[in-house]
Design a protein around this motif. Structure first.
Motif, PDB file in Angstrom:
ATOM      1  N   ASP A 262      24.447 108.830  71.489  1.00 38.50           N
ATOM      2  CA  ASP A 262      25.507 108.422  72.413  1.00 38.50           C
ATOM      3  C   ASP A 262      25.201 107.057  73.022  1.00 38.50           C
ATOM      4  O   ASP A 262      26.094 106.210  73.156  1.00 38.50           O
ATOM      5  CB  ASP A 262      25.673 109.464  73.516  1.00 38.50           C
ATOM      6  N   ARG A 263      23.946 106.817  73.396  1.00 41.92           N
ATOM      7  CA  ARG A 263      23.620 105.547  74.048  1.00 41.92           C
ATOM      8  C   ARG A 263      23.793 104.368  73.096  1.00 41.92           C
ATOM      9  O   ARG A 263      24.173 103.275  73.517  1.00 41.92           O
ATOM     10  CB  ARG A 263      22.192 105.593  74.612  1.00 41.92           C
ATOM     11  N   ARG A 264      23.504 104.580  71.817  1.00 42.83           N
ATOM     12  CA  ARG A 264      23.768 103.508  70.857  1.00 42.83           C
ATOM     13  C   ARG A 264      25.260 103.209  70.808  1.00 42.83           C
ATOM     14  O   ARG A 264      25.686 102.048  70.739  1.00 42.83           O
ATOM     15  CB  ARG A 264      23.264 103.918  69.476  1.00 42.83           C
ATOM     16  N   MET A 265      26.061 104.267  70.822  1.00 44.00           N
ATOM     17  CA  MET A 265      27.511 104.088  70.795  1.00 44.00           C
ATOM     18  C   MET A 265      27.987 103.397  72.074  1.00 44.00           C
ATOM     19  O   MET A 265      28.789 102.457  72.022  1.00 44.00           O
ATOM     20  CB  MET A 265      28.194 105.447  70.641  1.00 44.00           C
TER      21      MET A 265
ATOM     22  N   ALA B  88      39.402 120.388  68.166  1.00 41.56           N
ATOM     23  CA  ALA B  88      37.970 120.276  68.407  1.00 41.56           C
ATOM     24  C   ALA B  88      37.240 119.779  67.165  1.00 41.56           C
ATOM     25  O   ALA B  88      36.323 118.947  67.254  1.00 41.56           O
ATOM     26  CB  ALA B  88      37.402 121.620  68.855  1.00 41.56           C
ATOM     27  N   LEU B  89      37.645 120.296  66.003  1.00 43.59           N
ATOM     28  CA  LEU B  89      37.008 119.868  64.759  1.00 43.59           C
ATOM     29  C   LEU B  89      37.289 118.393  64.491  1.00 43.59           C
ATOM     30  O   LEU B  89      36.373 117.631  64.134  1.00 43.59           O
ATOM     31  CB  LEU B  89      37.518 120.723  63.597  1.00 43.59           C
ATOM     32  N   LEU B  90      38.533 117.982  64.664  1.00 41.88           N
ATOM     33  CA  LEU B  90      38.871 116.579  64.441  1.00 41.88           C
ATOM     34  C   LEU B  90      38.137 115.675  65.429  1.00 41.88           C
ATOM     35  O   LEU B  90      37.628 114.603  65.054  1.00 41.88           O
ATOM     36  CB  LEU B  90      40.383 116.376  64.566  1.00 41.88           C
ATOM     37  N   LEU B  91      38.064 116.109  66.696  1.00 44.83           N
ATOM     38  CA  LEU B  91      37.342 115.318  67.684  1.00 44.83           C
ATOM     39  C   LEU B  91      35.862 115.240  67.337  1.00 44.83           C
ATOM     40  O   LEU B  91      35.239 114.180  67.460  1.00 44.83           O
ATOM     41  CB  LEU B  91      37.522 115.924  69.075  1.00 44.83           C
ATOM     42  N   GLY B  92      35.290 116.385  66.908  1.00 46.70           N
ATOM     43  CA  GLY B  92      33.882 116.394  66.555  1.00 46.70           C
ATOM     44  C   GLY B  92      33.572 115.488  65.380  1.00 46.70           C
ATOM     45  O   GLY B  92      32.608 114.711  65.411  1.00 46.70           O
ATOM     46  N   VAL B  93      34.401 115.574  64.333  1.00 49.43           N
ATOM     47  CA  VAL B  93      34.191 114.714  63.165  1.00 49.43           C
ATOM     48  C   VAL B  93      34.432 113.251  63.532  1.00 49.43           C
ATOM     49  O   VAL B  93      33.673 112.356  63.122  1.00 49.43           O
ATOM     50  CB  VAL B  93      35.121 115.152  62.014  1.00 49.43           C
ATOM     51  N   GLY B  94      35.477 113.008  64.340  1.00 52.69           N
ATOM     52  CA  GLY B  94      35.743 111.645  64.775  1.00 52.69           C
ATOM     53  C   GLY B  94      34.610 111.084  65.617  1.00 52.69           C
ATOM     54  O   GLY B  94      34.215 109.922  65.470  1.00 52.69           O
ATOM     55  N   ARG B  95      34.073 111.925  66.502  1.00 54.45           N
ATOM     56  CA  ARG B  95      32.938 111.498  67.326  1.00 54.45           C
ATOM     57  C   ARG B  95      31.742 111.139  66.449  1.00 54.45           C
ATOM     58  O   ARG B  95      31.090 110.116  66.672  1.00 54.45           O
ATOM     59  CB  ARG B  95      32.574 112.624  68.295  1.00 54.45           C
ATOM     60  N   LEU B  96      31.468 111.992  65.467  1.00 53.18           N
ATOM     61  CA  LEU B  96      30.336 111.732  64.584  1.00 53.18           C
ATOM     62  C   LEU B  96      30.530 110.430  63.823  1.00 53.18           C
ATOM     63  O   LEU B  96      29.595 109.629  63.685  1.00 53.18           O
ATOM     64  CB  LEU B  96      30.160 112.893  63.615  1.00 53.18           C
ATOM     65  N   ALA B  97      31.745 110.208  63.333  1.00 55.85           N
ATOM     66  CA  ALA B  97      32.013 108.979  62.590  1.00 55.85           C
ATOM     67  C   ALA B  97      31.797 107.747  63.467  1.00 55.85           C
ATOM     68  O   ALA B  97      31.173 106.770  63.044  1.00 55.85           O
ATOM     69  CB  ALA B  97      33.444 109.002  62.042  1.00 55.85           C
ATOM     70  N   VAL B  98      32.305 107.806  64.705  1.00 54.36           N
ATOM     71  CA  VAL B  98      32.137 106.673  65.620  1.00 54.36           C
ATOM     72  C   VAL B  98      30.658 106.481  65.951  1.00 54.36           C
ATOM     73  O   VAL B  98      30.151 105.344  65.994  1.00 54.36           O
ATOM     74  CB  VAL B  98      32.965 106.894  66.903  1.00 54.36           C
ATOM     75  N   GLN B  99      29.932 107.589  66.176  1.00 54.25           N
ATOM     76  CA  GLN B  99      28.507 107.487  66.483  1.00 54.25           C
ATOM     77  C   GLN B  99      27.736 106.834  65.338  1.00 54.25           C
ATOM     78  O   GLN B  99      26.893 105.961  65.567  1.00 54.25           O
ATOM     79  CB  GLN B  99      27.932 108.870  66.767  1.00 54.25           C
TER      80      GLN B  99
ATOM     81  N   VAL C 247      28.868 104.878  62.869  1.00 54.24           N
ATOM     82  CA  VAL C 247      29.234 103.469  62.715  1.00 54.24           C
ATOM     83  C   VAL C 247      28.582 102.624  63.804  1.00 54.24           C
ATOM     84  O   VAL C 247      27.987 101.566  63.542  1.00 54.24           O
ATOM     85  CB  VAL C 247      30.769 103.305  62.731  1.00 54.24           C
ATOM     86  N   CYS C 248      28.681 103.098  65.046  1.00 57.19           N
ATOM     87  CA  CYS C 248      28.094 102.336  66.154  1.00 57.19           C
ATOM     88  C   CYS C 248      26.570 102.284  66.047  1.00 57.19           C
ATOM     89  O   CYS C 248      25.950 101.268  66.392  1.00 57.19           O
ATOM     90  CB  CYS C 248      28.513 102.955  67.494  1.00 57.19           C
ATOM     91  N   ALA C 249      25.960 103.374  65.595  1.00 58.20           N
ATOM     92  CA  ALA C 249      24.507 103.380  65.427  1.00 58.20           C
ATOM     93  C   ALA C 249      24.081 102.337  64.411  1.00 58.20           C
ATOM     94  O   ALA C 249      23.084 101.629  64.604  1.00 58.20           O
ATOM     95  CB  ALA C 249      24.035 104.770  65.009  1.00 58.20           C
ATOM     96  N   GLN C 250      24.838 102.232  63.305  1.00 59.64           N
ATOM     97  CA  GLN C 250      24.510 101.225  62.308  1.00 59.64           C
ATOM     98  C   GLN C 250      24.653  99.816  62.872  1.00 59.64           C
ATOM     99  O   GLN C 250      23.812  98.941  62.634  1.00 59.64           O
ATOM    100  CB  GLN C 250      25.425 101.397  61.092  1.00 59.64           C
ATOM    101  N   ILE C 251      25.716  99.605  63.626  1.00 61.90           N
ATOM    102  CA  ILE C 251      25.905  98.290  64.261  1.00 61.90           C
ATOM    103  C   ILE C 251      24.766  98.012  65.221  1.00 61.90           C
ATOM    104  O   ILE C 251      24.205  96.899  65.249  1.00 61.90           O
ATOM    105  CB  ILE C 251      27.259  98.245  64.990  1.00 61.90           C
TER     106      ILE C 251
END
Length: 714
Positions: free
Chosen positions: A483-486, A311-322, A324-328
């Motif tokens: 989430d919508r930005r991602m 859960a922690l890895l998924l949460g951190v991974g989700r945040l990282a993807v969010q 990065v995608c938000a910046q894009i």
């Protein structure tokens, strides 16, 4: 809006959930006690009065089940080697090998929990002629625990040994004990109580203190009796590095054997009968069940640790993807490459309304006030009983049409408006939503790209003055909009909110209009658009203010419907998992990106992890009981800090104030639990096949108050 006949919601699952969580807590607690995680196996602090003199000056073997203590000691040149804290998978086998090599016998005082972990070692002890005794189940200081715990420690150890060997033991050595002279009054009382259940206490004459690892010569000296006398010698085969103990034994045994000493068990040394007796059938069965329980509890604890790590890895991974995608997404939207054609084609805004008297006037006024050149507003009154249609008609606003129909549900009202619309660009709006003057213009500009079939706007909470409203405001900004930005960047947007969304008319006609077979018609429709091969994008600057539920009951009903409807839509569009990842508005069935990205993401983060959340909370409660508070507080503070940074970043992207951040800690204590219980209820409803009816929220008019006023947080 439409009312469907429904069976009563299931209730027994809450009892089952509570029982399951209690069983989980019990298993974790048992594991905590067994493994000594709680720290409760340490020796009690403080200075206690000594035991009676007739005991402190006696021999090391004590029988205390009679009015007067009876003690025995080893005869001259007789050594009873005793080992505490085992069995240990590394050191106990080496000690047994050494004893066999020197043809020596010993007595092992085993810890019950470790007996269940390493049953073969205990069986080997008996098979090779050694003696075993009890050293409690969890290595607890019996003088410092309640009476029920003392009784349980001894009983469980006996059962553990009985289940593994078929024998019951009578010898007992309390943890942290030494010579009779060091015995305290509380320790003596604990020994007397143990004697009442048939235990014979065994202390020591020579305490080697090998657990301190003082060096091999020091251990040998401490174990050697004076002037040929006999002795009970205390050593350890578990609890740490026992290499010095092994080396000392390899020196001690040959040296004392050469001086005429014999090495035997405690019972044989004092000439007593064997201390182990055949166990009763119920003791064997109970011991076997205890071993299974301990093993199961270990699996549960291991599974929970794995779940937390995942859960922690998924949460951190989700945040990282969010992030990065938000910046894009920000670079793409705010700094577009090259000139962009301005979209000014006629737009039809469709407002389905059922008993929306509190906000409908404000909604329509905000739409008419839009800074857009060609706009018509169609209000479809779906059988309202509060005069919603009359309110709109009395406004007398130009470009506004009212269509009345019998109550048939929101999808039917939307489809009625779609059929009546004159424009090719359609904006679908809830009846409690207020637009800003530039919202429509910003929303439809994405249609300059011919591959875009639908656009999601940015929904914001209007009634955020109270704590519940602030929590929902944070949820909208952090979860929904990040989430919508991602989703936009990954091209797998699963939901355009009912509050604000724009569609090409041809797209809606292609997919057959707004579906009515799920309760999340906005999610269902968006997934259909994606699977038809069109892009769905997010426009952050197209802002709509909506009225969020103002009570926990209303929030529960709204989120229950959303969650249940989303599950329906996911199941309905499950075949997208097998569709190819291709694009273009002419490619029918191109839902591969939804199937490969959107649906797995929804499954993990909106269903699986929320369903696991109750177990995580039980694990947190277990941590409060058994783990050091400093570690727990540090972990919680770290997670909270991560959430705070995420929230602050999301608020920054949306141009919001940071003030609501102070509510985050309280959100974790109430709001989060409510949200995962919604997922539990929705999952049970889906599994049982119940049909959930529409649940209408009571409006207070907070969104209406924004017309002509400065929006909150801007």
């Amino acid at each position: 809006m439409a009312r469907h006949v429904a069976r009563p919601d299931p209730r027994a699952h809450w009892v089952l959930l509570l029982l399951g969580l209690l069983v989980l807590l019990a298993a974790l607690s048992f594991h905590g006690l067994v493994t000594g995680v709680s720290g409760g196996s340490g020796r009690a602090a403080g200075v206690a009065a000594p035991a009676p003199e007739e005991v402190t000056s006696s021999g090391p073997v004590l029988r205390l089940d009679r009015p007067e203590p009876v003690s025995r000691a080893m005869p001259d040149r007789t050594i009873a080697l005793t080992f505490d804290d085992g069995p240990d998978p590394q050191w106990t086998p080496q000690i047994l090998d050494l004893l066999r090599r020197h043809d020596a016998r010993a007595t092992f005082f085993v810890v019950g929990a470790r007996v269940n972990e390493h049953p073969d070692l205990v069986r080997r002890m008996l098979a090779e002629g050694h003696e075993i005794g009890s050293h409690t189940y969890t290595h607890a200081d019996l003088s410092a625990v309640p009476g029920w715990r003392r009784e349980l420690e001894l009983s469980l150890t006996r059962k553990a040994i009985a289940g593994v060997t078929g024998r019951e033991v009578t010898l007992f050595r309390p943890p942290f004990s030494s010579q009779p002279a060091a015995l305290t009054a509380p320790e003596y009382a604990a020994l007397r109580e143990a004697a009442g259940t048939g235990h014979v206490a065994v202390l020591t004459d020579r305490d080697t203190k090998d657990w301190q690892r003082p060096g091999v010569p020091e251990i040998v000296t401490a174990a050697t009796p004076e002037r040929g006398r006999g002795a009970v010698v205390l050593m350890h085969d578990g609890g740490g590095d026992r290499s010095q103990t092994l080396a000392a034994l390899d020196t001690l045994i040959p040296a004392l054997t050469g001086q005429g000493y014999r090495f035997t068990t405690v019972s044989a040394g004092i000439g007593a009968p064997a201390s182990t007796v055949p166990a009763a059938v119920d003791s064997r069965i109970g011991g076997t069940a205890l071993r299974w329980t301990q093993t199961g509890a270990g699996w549960v604890a291991g599974g929970m640790n794995l779940l937390l790590v995942v859960a922690l890895l998924l949460g951190v991974g989700r945040l990282a993807v969010q992030v990065v995608c938000a910046q894009i997404h920000v670079r793409r939207v705010r700094r577009p490459r090259g000139p962009r054609r301005v979209v000014d084609a006629p737009v039809s805004v469709i407002v389905p309304a059922y008993n929306e008297a509190a906000n409908i006037a404000a909604t329509v006024r905000s739409l008419v006030a839009s800074a857009y050149p060609a706009l018509e507003v169609i209000v479809v009154d779906d059988g309202s009983s509060d005069g919603t249609a009359d309110i709109v008609e009395r406004l007398g606003l130009r470009g506004v049409r009212v269509i009345r129909q019998a109550n048939a549900g929101k999808p039917a009202a939307l489809n009625t408006g779609i059929r009546a619309a004159r424009a090719n660009l359609l904006v679908l709006v809830d009846g409690d939503t207020v637009f800003q003057p530039d919202t429509v213009h910003r929303l439809v500009q994405a249609f300059a790209d011919p591959t875009v079939g639908a656009v999601s706007g940015n929904t914001k909470v209007a009634n955020r003055r109270r704590l519940l409203g602030r929590w929902q405001h944070l949820e909208y900004v952090i979860g929904f909009n990040l989430d919508r930005r991602m989703y936009d960047v990954l091209e797998c947007m699963p939901t355009i909110p009912g509050a604000i969304g724009a569609f090409r008319r041809e797209v809606l006609l292609t997919v057959g209009g707004v579906p009515s077979d799920t309760l999340a018609e906005d999610t269902d429709l968006t997934m259909q658009v994606l699977r038809a091969g069109w892009r769905v994008v997010y426009e952050e600057r197209a802002i709509a203010w909506t009225e969020a539920p103002s009570s926990l009951r209303q929030l529960w009903r709204q989120r229950y419907r959303w969650c249940y409807g989303t599950m329906q839509a996911m199941w309905k569009h499950r075949h997208a998992l097998r569709e190819p990842v291709v694009g273009g508005p002419t490619t029918v069935g191109a839902g591969g990106k939804l199937g490969r990205r959107g649906l797995p993401y929804l499954t993990v983060f909106q269903i699986v992890l929320p369903l696991a959340a109750p177990a995580v909370d039980v694990f947190a409660l277990y941590g409060l009981i058994f783990l050091p508070w400093s570690s727990l507080v540090l972990a919680w503070a770290g997670l909270l800090l991560l959430q705070t940074f995420t929230a602050a970043y999301a608020l920054h992207l949306d141009g919001e104030r940071y003030g609501p951040l102070w509510t985050l800690p309280f959100q974790q204590l109430v709001y989060r639990q409510l949200m995962y219980l919604v997922v539990v209820q929705s999952t049970v409803t889906v599994l049982l096949g119940n049909r959930l009816r529409w649940q209408r929220m009571i409006r207070t008019g907070d969104a209406a108050a924004l017309v002509g006023a400065t929006p909150p947080g801007r």
